[in-house]
Scaffold this motif. Sequence first.
Motif, PDB file in Angstrom:
ATOM      1  N   TRP A   7       0.991  -1.116   0.036  1.00  0.00           N
ATOM      2  CA  TRP A   7      -0.101  -0.028   0.111  1.00  0.00           C
ATOM      3  C   TRP A   7       0.980   1.226  -0.078  1.00  0.00           C
ATOM      4  CZ3 TRP A   7      -4.176   2.111  -1.519  1.00  0.00           C
ATOM      5  CH2 TRP A   7      -4.637   3.318  -1.167  1.00  0.00           C
ATOM      6  N   PHE A   8       0.595   2.010  -0.987  1.00  0.00           N
ATOM      7  CA  PHE A   8       1.349   3.396  -1.237  1.00  0.00           C
ATOM      8  C   PHE A   8       0.653   4.463  -0.945  1.00  0.00           C
ATOM      9  CE2 PHE A   8       3.687   0.313  -3.846  1.00  0.00           C
ATOM     10  CZ  PHE A   8       5.067   0.717  -3.522  1.00  0.00           C
ATOM     11  N   PRO A   9       0.321   5.033   0.537  1.00  0.00           N
ATOM     12  CA  PRO A   9      -0.407   5.898   0.660  1.00  0.00           C
ATOM     13  C   PRO A   9      -0.090   7.289   0.365  1.00  0.00           C
ATOM     14  CG  PRO A   9       0.801   5.281   2.639  1.00  0.00           C
ATOM     15  CD  PRO A   9       1.097   4.580   1.563  1.00  0.00           C
ATOM     16  N   ALA A  10      -0.993   8.382   0.224  1.00  0.00           N
ATOM     17  CA  ALA A  10      -0.476   9.679   0.276  1.00  0.00           C
ATOM     18  C   ALA A  10      -0.065  10.223   1.509  1.00  0.00           C
ATOM     19  CB  ALA A  10      -1.853  10.498  -0.357  1.00  0.00           C
ATOM     20  N   CYS A  11       1.022  10.485   1.693  1.00  0.00           N
ATOM     21  CA  CYS A  11       1.813  10.909   2.943  1.00  0.00           C
ATOM     22  C   CYS A  11       1.753  12.370   3.104  1.00  0.00           C
ATOM     23  CB  CYS A  11       3.173  10.263   2.852  1.00  0.00           C
ATOM     24  SG  CYS A  11       3.134   8.340   2.996  1.00  0.00           S
ATOM     25  N   ASP A  12       1.896  12.642   4.499  1.00  0.00           N
ATOM     26  CA  ASP A  12       2.177  14.088   4.867  1.00  0.00           C
ATOM     27  C   ASP A  12       3.126  14.738   3.969  1.00  0.00           C
ATOM     28  OD1 ASP A  12       0.104  13.409   6.593  1.00  0.00           O
ATOM     29  OD2 ASP A  12       1.493  13.186   8.428  1.00  0.00           O
ATOM     30  N   ALA A  13       4.399  14.182   3.942  1.00  0.00           N
ATOM     31  CA  ALA A  13       5.406  14.839   3.279  1.00  0.00           C
ATOM     32  C   ALA A  13       5.208  14.572   1.781  1.00  0.00           C
ATOM     33  CB  ALA A  13       6.833  14.343   4.037  1.00  0.00           C
ATOM     34  N   VAL A  14       5.249  15.697   1.185  1.00  0.00           N
ATOM     35  CA  VAL A  14       5.034  15.460  -0.362  1.00  0.00           C
ATOM     36  C   VAL A  14       6.258  14.866  -1.087  1.00  0.00           C
ATOM     37  CG1 VAL A  14       4.944  17.141  -2.541  1.00  0.00           C
ATOM     38  CG2 VAL A  14       3.850  17.894  -0.286  1.00  0.00           C
ATOM     39  N   LEU A  15       7.343  14.946  -0.535  1.00  0.00           N
ATOM     40  CA  LEU A  15       8.438  14.432  -1.122  1.00  0.00           C
ATOM     41  C   LEU A  15       8.469  12.827  -0.683  1.00  0.00           C
ATOM     42  CD1 LEU A  15      11.175  17.320  -1.137  1.00  0.00           C
ATOM     43  CD2 LEU A  15       9.482  16.653  -3.023  1.00  0.00           C
ATOM     44  N   THR A  16       7.691  12.318   0.033  1.00  0.00           N
ATOM     45  CA  THR A  16       8.036  10.968   0.494  1.00  0.00           C
ATOM     46  C   THR A  16       7.383  10.219  -0.503  1.00  0.00           C
ATOM     47  OG1 THR A  16       7.869  11.629   2.826  1.00  0.00           O
ATOM     48  CG2 THR A  16       7.253   9.363   2.299  1.00  0.00           C
ATOM     49  N   VAL A  17       8.331   9.496  -1.213  1.00  0.00           N
ATOM     50  CA  VAL A  17       8.079   8.508  -2.109  1.00  0.00           C
ATOM     51  C   VAL A  17       8.268   7.133  -1.849  1.00  0.00           C
ATOM     52  CG1 VAL A  17       8.316  10.102  -4.106  1.00  0.00           C
ATOM     53  CG2 VAL A  17      10.287   8.342  -3.468  1.00  0.00           C
ATOM     54  N   GLN A  18       8.721   6.892  -0.550  1.00  0.00           N
ATOM     55  CA  GLN A  18       8.827   5.348  -0.054  1.00  0.00           C
ATOM     56  C   GLN A  18       9.788   4.448  -0.983  1.00  0.00           C
ATOM     57  OE1 GLN A  18       4.601   4.307   0.575  1.00  0.00           O
ATOM     58  NE2 GLN A  18       4.157   6.115   0.536  1.00  0.00           N
ATOM     59  N   PRO A  19      10.945   5.054  -0.978  1.00  0.00           N
ATOM     60  CA  PRO A  19      11.980   4.187  -1.695  1.00  0.00           C
ATOM     61  C   PRO A  19      12.194   2.682  -1.211  1.00  0.00           C
ATOM     62  CG  PRO A  19      13.041   5.857  -0.361  1.00  0.00           C
ATOM     63  CD  PRO A  19      11.710   6.060  -0.271  1.00  0.00           C
ATOM     64  N   ILE A  20      12.093   2.362  -0.183  1.00  0.00           N
ATOM     65  CA  ILE A  20      12.340   1.180   0.230  1.00  0.00           C
ATOM     66  C   ILE A  20      11.093   0.310  -0.095  1.00  0.00           C
ATOM     67  CG2 ILE A  20      12.651  -0.506   2.429  1.00  0.00           C
ATOM     68  CD1 ILE A  20      15.059   1.309   1.395  1.00  0.00           C
ATOM     69  N   THR A  21      10.020   0.794  -0.082  1.00  0.00           N
ATOM     70  CA  THR A  21       8.637  -0.022  -0.520  1.00  0.00           C
ATOM     71  C   THR A  21       8.970  -0.219  -2.180  1.00  0.00           C
ATOM     72  OG1 THR A  21       7.434   0.983   1.306  1.00  0.00           O
ATOM     73  CG2 THR A  21       6.219  -0.008  -0.391  1.00  0.00           C
ATOM     74  N   LEU A  22       9.365   0.730  -2.779  1.00  0.00           N
ATOM     75  CA  LEU A  22       9.432   0.563  -4.179  1.00  0.00           C
ATOM     76  C   LEU A  22      10.317  -0.464  -4.646  1.00  0.00           C
ATOM     77  CD1 LEU A  22       9.376   4.375  -5.174  1.00  0.00           C
ATOM     78  CD2 LEU A  22       7.636   2.690  -5.890  1.00  0.00           C
ATOM     79  N   TYR A  23      11.470  -0.285  -3.668  1.00  0.00           N
ATOM     80  CA  TYR A  23      12.427  -1.578  -3.939  1.00  0.00           C
ATOM     81  C   TYR A  23      11.883  -2.915  -3.641  1.00  0.00           C
ATOM     82  CZ  TYR A  23      16.555  -4.625  -2.732  1.00  0.00           C
ATOM     83  OH  TYR A  23      17.472  -5.680  -2.843  1.00  0.00           O
ATOM     84  N   GLU A  24      11.357  -3.010  -2.422  1.00  0.00           N
ATOM     85  CA  GLU A  24      10.637  -4.389  -2.152  1.00  0.00           C
ATOM     86  C   GLU A  24       9.561  -4.654  -3.269  1.00  0.00           C
ATOM     87  OE1 GLU A  24      10.967  -3.895   2.710  1.00  0.00           O
ATOM     88  OE2 GLU A  24       9.339  -3.018   1.749  1.00  0.00           O
ATOM     89  N   LEU A  25       8.801  -3.742  -3.676  1.00  0.00           N
ATOM     90  CA  LEU A  25       7.839  -4.132  -4.900  1.00  0.00           C
ATOM     91  C   LEU A  25       8.509  -4.620  -6.193  1.00  0.00           C
ATOM     92  CD1 LEU A  25       5.132  -4.127  -5.805  1.00  0.00           C
ATOM     93  CD2 LEU A  25       5.189  -1.840  -6.613  1.00  0.00           C
ATOM     94  N   GLY A  26       9.727  -4.195  -6.436  1.00  0.00           N
ATOM     95  CA  GLY A  26      10.459  -4.507  -7.699  1.00  0.00           C
ATOM     96  C   GLY A  26      10.839  -5.967  -7.512  1.00  0.00           C
TER      97      GLY A  26
END
Length: 153
Positions: A78-97
């Motif tokens: 789950w990729f939520p819309a987060c409080d910090a605009v620049l939070t793109v969740q790089p670890i989660t993107l890595y895990e998804l890949g």
Amino acid sequence: MEAPAVHRPVPGEPPSVFLAGGITHCPPWQSEAARELADFVVFNPRRTDFDVSDPSQTDVQIAWEYAHLLRADLTLFWFPACDAVLTVQPITLYELGAAAATPGRRLVVGADPGYPRRADVITQLSLSRPGLTVHPTLPETLAAAHTALTTRA
């Protein structure tokens, strides 16, 4: 099952799901997910008490996540819309890949329309996992996970 607790499987237990997704600067979506998926074994990496400034705890956290990602019957991203605009969740993107590139790995994926890299998630998955739906809301993602866990292959 919240990190860093150790899961010891028992015969006959229900299937398991790992809650992969944003933690830092993100709403605590994992608590809603754990409630909705309470009929299953839920691996929740979001700790109630976690000192991110302690490097030894970071190592423990990463090792726990790695082990439980591999152990889970299903991984829910789950990729939520987060409080910090620049939070793109790089670890989660890595895990998804990594998960998308692993044959046989069962995935359910959702990305809030406000998540800044939603289009990237959709495009990458359309190439690596054609036909995999990227759900737009957490409730839809949880419903898909429930269905997938109930119809465990």
